[in-house]
Scaffold this motif. Sequence first.
Motif, PDB file in Angstrom:
ATOM      1  N   THR A 194      13.099  20.087  13.781  1.00  0.00           N
ATOM      2  CA  THR A 194      13.439  21.086  13.025  1.00  0.00           C
ATOM      3  C   THR A 194      12.197  22.216  12.827  1.00  0.00           C
ATOM      4  OG1 THR A 194      13.137  19.932  10.922  1.00  0.00           O
ATOM      5  CG2 THR A 194      15.361  20.153  11.877  1.00  0.00           C
ATOM      6  N   SER A 195      10.868  21.503  12.823  1.00  0.00           N
ATOM      7  CA  SER A 195       9.763  22.215  12.631  1.00  0.00           C
ATOM      8  C   SER A 195       9.543  22.966  13.937  1.00  0.00           C
ATOM      9  CB  SER A 195       8.672  21.395  12.601  1.00  0.00           C
ATOM     10  OG  SER A 195       8.906  20.668  11.309  1.00  0.00           O
ATOM     11  N   SER A 227      14.927  15.401  13.604  1.00  0.00           N
ATOM     12  CA  SER A 227      13.862  14.727  12.854  1.00  0.00           C
ATOM     13  C   SER A 227      13.274  15.943  12.275  1.00  0.00           C
ATOM     14  CB  SER A 227      12.865  13.917  13.569  1.00  0.00           C
ATOM     15  OG  SER A 227      12.501  14.541  14.606  1.00  0.00           O
ATOM     16  N   TYR A 228      12.096  15.671  11.328  1.00  0.00           N
ATOM     17  CA  TYR A 228      11.389  16.826  10.788  1.00  0.00           C
ATOM     18  C   TYR A 228      10.722  17.445  11.896  1.00  0.00           C
ATOM     19  CZ  TYR A 228       7.555  19.203   8.502  1.00  0.00           C
ATOM     20  OH  TYR A 228       6.532  20.194   8.255  1.00  0.00           O
TER      21      TYR A 228
END
Length: 86
Positions: free
Chosen positions: A39-40, A35-36
């Motif tokens: 990765t963040s 998900s975002y």
Amino acid sequence: LKANEIIRREYQVSEHTRVYFGEWHTHPENDPNPSYRDTSSINELVLSTDVDKSIDGLILVIVGREDIYWGYHDGVQLHKITPKII
């Protein structure tokens, strides 16, 4: 993110002996992908100046209902990997 705060704190408190090398978690989907938020969080850790850089990357495993996502962050980007089961 709270997890990154804990990782940094444990690294400092342990006098740099506890090193974060990856994580695993689940996603409620058949064929999981990062998900975002995933990765963040990993990008933040890789680019951090206060986490041990003796490990050249991070491992990410996401377990889905039918499949597993395997990834490796090489310090620049996250790559999907396909492990060979022998």
